[in-house]
Design an enzyme around this catalytic site. Structure first.
Site, PDB file in Angstrom:
ATOM      1  N   GLY A  48      -0.189   5.914  35.738  1.00  0.00           N
ATOM      2  CA  GLY A  48       0.579   6.175  34.512  1.00  0.00           C
ATOM      3  C   GLY A  48       2.021   6.459  34.890  1.00  0.00           C
ATOM      4  O   GLY A  48       2.604   7.469  34.501  1.00  0.00           O
ATOM      5  N   SER A  50       5.010   4.759  34.475  1.00  0.00           N
ATOM      6  CA  SER A  50       6.171   4.038  33.933  1.00  0.00           C
ATOM      7  C   SER A  50       6.977   4.772  32.870  1.00  0.00           C
ATOM      8  O   SER A  50       8.115   4.380  32.590  1.00  0.00           O
ATOM      9  CB  SER A  50       5.694   2.702  33.349  1.00  0.00           C
ATOM     10  N   THR A  51       6.401   5.796  32.255  1.00  0.00           N
ATOM     11  CA  THR A  51       7.124   6.526  31.198  1.00  0.00           C
ATOM     12  C   THR A  51       6.738   8.005  31.268  1.00  0.00           C
ATOM     13  O   THR A  51       5.815   8.380  32.001  1.00  0.00           O
ATOM     14  CB  THR A  51       6.757   6.000  29.779  1.00  0.00           C
ATOM     15  N   ALA A 112      -5.681   0.609  34.253  1.00  0.00           N
ATOM     16  CA  ALA A 112      -6.099   1.591  35.277  1.00  0.00           C
ATOM     17  C   ALA A 112      -7.557   2.013  35.115  1.00  0.00           C
ATOM     18  O   ALA A 112      -8.155   2.543  36.053  1.00  0.00           O
ATOM     19  CB  ALA A 112      -5.200   2.821  35.197  1.00  0.00           C
ATOM     20  N   TYR A 235      -4.498  19.934  18.051  1.00  0.00           N
ATOM     21  CA  TYR A 235      -4.452  19.527  19.459  1.00  0.00           C
ATOM     22  C   TYR A 235      -5.464  20.325  20.296  1.00  0.00           C
ATOM     23  O   TYR A 235      -6.552  19.835  20.595  1.00  0.00           O
ATOM     24  CB  TYR A 235      -3.017  19.653  20.016  1.00  0.00           C
TER      25      TYR A 235
HETATM   26  P1  NAD Z   1       3.413   8.281  27.997  1.00  0.00           P
HETATM   27  O1  NAD Z   1       2.915   7.508  26.839  1.00  0.00           O
HETATM   28  O2  NAD Z   1       4.885   8.445  28.165  1.00  0.00           O
HETATM   29  O3  NAD Z   1       2.868   7.648  29.392  1.00  0.00           O
HETATM   30  C1  NAD Z   1       1.613   7.062  29.520  1.00  0.00           C
HETATM   31  C2  NAD Z   1       1.526   6.264  30.804  1.00  0.00           C
HETATM   32  O4  NAD Z   1       0.186   5.742  30.916  1.00  0.00           O
HETATM   33  C3  NAD Z   1       2.451   5.026  30.868  1.00  0.00           C
HETATM   34  O5  NAD Z   1       2.905   4.860  32.197  1.00  0.00           O
HETATM   35  C4  NAD Z   1       1.518   3.864  30.513  1.00  0.00           C
HETATM   36  O6  NAD Z   1       1.917   2.594  31.034  1.00  0.00           O
HETATM   37  C5  NAD Z   1       0.252   4.343  31.181  1.00  0.00           C
HETATM   38  N1  NAD Z   1      -0.976   3.735  30.648  1.00  0.00           N
HETATM   39  C6  NAD Z   1      -1.505   3.855  29.412  1.00  0.00           C
HETATM   40  N2  NAD Z   1      -2.675   3.168  29.345  1.00  0.00           N
HETATM   41  C7  NAD Z   1      -2.885   2.639  30.568  1.00  0.00           C
HETATM   42  C8  NAD Z   1      -3.908   1.840  31.146  1.00  0.00           C
HETATM   43  N3  NAD Z   1      -4.990   1.470  30.450  1.00  0.00           N
HETATM   44  N4  NAD Z   1      -3.777   1.444  32.441  1.00  0.00           N
HETATM   45  C9  NAD Z   1      -2.673   1.786  33.176  1.00  0.00           C
HETATM   46  N5  NAD Z   1      -1.691   2.566  32.692  1.00  0.00           N
HETATM   47  C10 NAD Z   1      -1.790   2.985  31.400  1.00  0.00           C
HETATM   48  O7  NAD Z   1       2.664   9.677  27.922  1.00  0.00           O
HETATM   49  P2  NAD Z   1       3.017  11.165  28.400  1.00  0.00           P
HETATM   50  O8  NAD Z   1       3.351  11.969  27.205  1.00  0.00           O
HETATM   51  O9  NAD Z   1       3.894  11.176  29.584  1.00  0.00           O
HETATM   52  O10 NAD Z   1       1.553  11.639  28.821  1.00  0.00           O
HETATM   53  C11 NAD Z   1       1.084  11.646  30.143  1.00  0.00           C
HETATM   54  C12 NAD Z   1       0.102  12.782  30.290  1.00  0.00           C
HETATM   55  O11 NAD Z   1       0.803  14.021  30.053  1.00  0.00           O
HETATM   56  C13 NAD Z   1      -1.043  12.730  29.275  1.00  0.00           C
HETATM   57  O12 NAD Z   1      -2.219  13.157  29.881  1.00  0.00           O
HETATM   58  C14 NAD Z   1      -0.596  13.731  28.225  1.00  0.00           C
HETATM   59  O13 NAD Z   1      -1.667  14.285  27.495  1.00  0.00           O
HETATM   60  C15 NAD Z   1       0.078  14.785  29.090  1.00  0.00           C
HETATM   61  N6  NAD Z   1       0.994  15.697  28.391  1.00  0.00           N
HETATM   62  C16 NAD Z   1       1.914  15.227  27.492  1.00  0.00           C
HETATM   63  C17 NAD Z   1       2.713  16.155  26.807  1.00  0.00           C
HETATM   64  C18 NAD Z   1       3.749  15.712  25.803  1.00  0.00           C
HETATM   65  O14 NAD Z   1       4.207  16.527  25.006  1.00  0.00           O
HETATM   66  N7  NAD Z   1       4.172  14.474  25.834  1.00  0.00           N
HETATM   67  C19 NAD Z   1       2.596  17.536  27.056  1.00  0.00           C
HETATM   68  C20 NAD Z   1       1.691  17.963  28.024  1.00  0.00           C
HETATM   69  C21 NAD Z   1       0.872  17.034  28.673  1.00  0.00           C
END
Ligand code: NAD
Length: 392
Positions: A48, A50-51, A112, A235
């Protein structure tokens, strides 16, 4: 092509390659600005990458600690007529910067959750890295195909136990309104756990260990959001929270199953902020607009890179970790402490359609949202022609 944002509901369907590059460069500069970080990871797999939080982890590993990084993501490449996704352009920009800094960087773009991508990653590690000493698990996905059965599971964002009515902000219509969410069925809860729970994290670690590509003492972490009373009904104590609880089970299972390799697995709880994943969750845009207001006033506001920089320095590679009773690293204290939550709650109770823009930092939220896709970035000429056909 001249690229302007195309927003549909809670998502932007295009991205600006130059803007994405500038945002990646900004995060790299932040990490480099921290100076010498001491002992850290050397060879890192980021699932994960890329973002959002995964990209910040990759940047911290590479530009904070000089680590080799292998990323896994699921992004769309550009065509002559349509831009690639933001994660595609972020990855291209990361590769360019890594190459210039003489840092190893490879990325595998694919699902993934599948056995094929796990096998491809293992082959790549064997060929290029030997073993990895840190595995970051940062996937956020609405669906997952079970690699054993081929069945597709979809996650649901619903309360558990009882229906819940709350305020939400519709970013599309610029409207505050009530949203009523029916409780999830047992099947919906189980499906959400299947997608966002710990099963795939465990599958990854077991596959890497079986292939002999995990270094002894390898660290691994998966990211969670715990939050507080305002977000619990949708949540923490909702379907997604049930899935996140399953990460705690998985962390314990990984530590016990891979004890002979001294693998050290922790769930890390991070703060709420704007990412592609969080903007899709009802209530979060309103909640985040309010916490941005309060935390900016308090001087405690942080984005992905500040949070992850802190996680590495204090918890993963430091001796200043805040651990909770579930053995989770806690990086969310500046958001979830009682005093800050009380200020957010006071705003939450007052906020209406009329005063929303005054009481909240929606301007900041919206700016961060656009930045996720490379828009609204200072210094970028959005009227200029750009070539969307960027790759790595
Ligand atoms: P995001 O959407 O920015 O990033 C998701 C990443 O997963 C991307 O790199 C995407 O390409 C990859 N991805 C998605 N499906 C995929 C697949 N099938 N195969 C390969 N890659 C795949 O999300 P984020 O907010 O950075 O979340 C990442 C983690 O952090 C999650 O577990 C989320 O619950 C957690 N989190 C997020 C927050 C928030 O407020 N954004 C807070 C705490 C924890």
């Amino acid at each position: 092509m001249v690229i302007k944002p195309k927003i549909r509901g809670f998502i932007c369907t295009n991205a600006h390659p130059v803007g994405c590059g500038a945002v990646v460069a900004e995060q790299i500069e932040y990490i480099q600005g921290l100076g010498e970080l001491g002992e850290g990871p050397k060879k890192v797999l980021i699932i994960g990458s890329s973002t959002g939080y995964g990209l910040a982890s990759r940047i911290t590993s590479a530009f904070g600690y000089g680590a080799d990084t292998l990323g896994v993501c699921f992004e769309k490449p550009p065509t002559e007529r349509k831009t690639g996704t933001a994660g595609w352009y972020n990855t291209a920009a990361f590769h360019q910067k890594a190459k210039a800094a003489d840092l190893y960087a490879e990325t595998i773009n694919g699902d993934a959750f599948s056995n094929e991508i796990k096998a491809e990653v293992i082959e790549k590690i064997k060929a290029d890295l030997g073993k990895v000493d840190l595995v970051i698990y940062s996937l956020a996905s609405p669906r997952r195909t079970d690699p054993a059965t081929g069945e597709v599971y979809k996650s649901t964002l619903k309360p558990v136990g009882q229906a819940y009515t709350t305020k939400t902000y519709d970013t599309d219509k610029d409207k505050i309104h009530d949203v009523s969410l029916e409780p999830a069925s047992e099947e919906e809860i189980a499906n959400t756990v299947k997608v966002m729970g710990g099963e795939d994290w465990e599958l990854w670690l077991n596959a890497l260990a079986d292939a002999g590509v995990l270094a002894e003492g390898c660290k691994t972490t998966a990211y969670t959001y715990i939050g507080k009373e305002l977000t619990w009904p949708i949540y923490g104590q909702a379907t997604i929270g049930k899935a996140k609880e399953d990460l705690d089970r998985a962390a314990a299972a990984i530590n016990s199953d891979l004890g002979s390799l001294k693998v050290d697995a922790h769930v890390s709880s991070l703060k709420a902020l704007v990412t592609q994943a969080s903007s899709a969750i009802p209530v979060m845009p309103l909640y985040i607009s309010l916490i941005y207001q309060v935390m900016k006033e308090e001087g405690t506001h942080e984005g992905c890179i500040e949070q992850i920089g802190g996680l590495y320095r204090e918890c993963l590679y430091g001796d200043n970790a805040t651990l909770d009773e579930q053995n989770r690293f806690r990086m969310d204290g500046k958001e979830t402490n009682d005093a800050t939550q009380a200020k957010i709650k006071a705003l939450w109770d007052q906020v209406t359609q009329d005063n929303f823009h005054e009481l909240s930092d929606y301007a900041g939220y919206h700016h961060e949202f656009l930045k996720l896709f490379g828009f609204d970035v200072r210094g970028i000429d959005y009227d200029a022609e750009v070539d969307p056909m960027v790759s790595w």
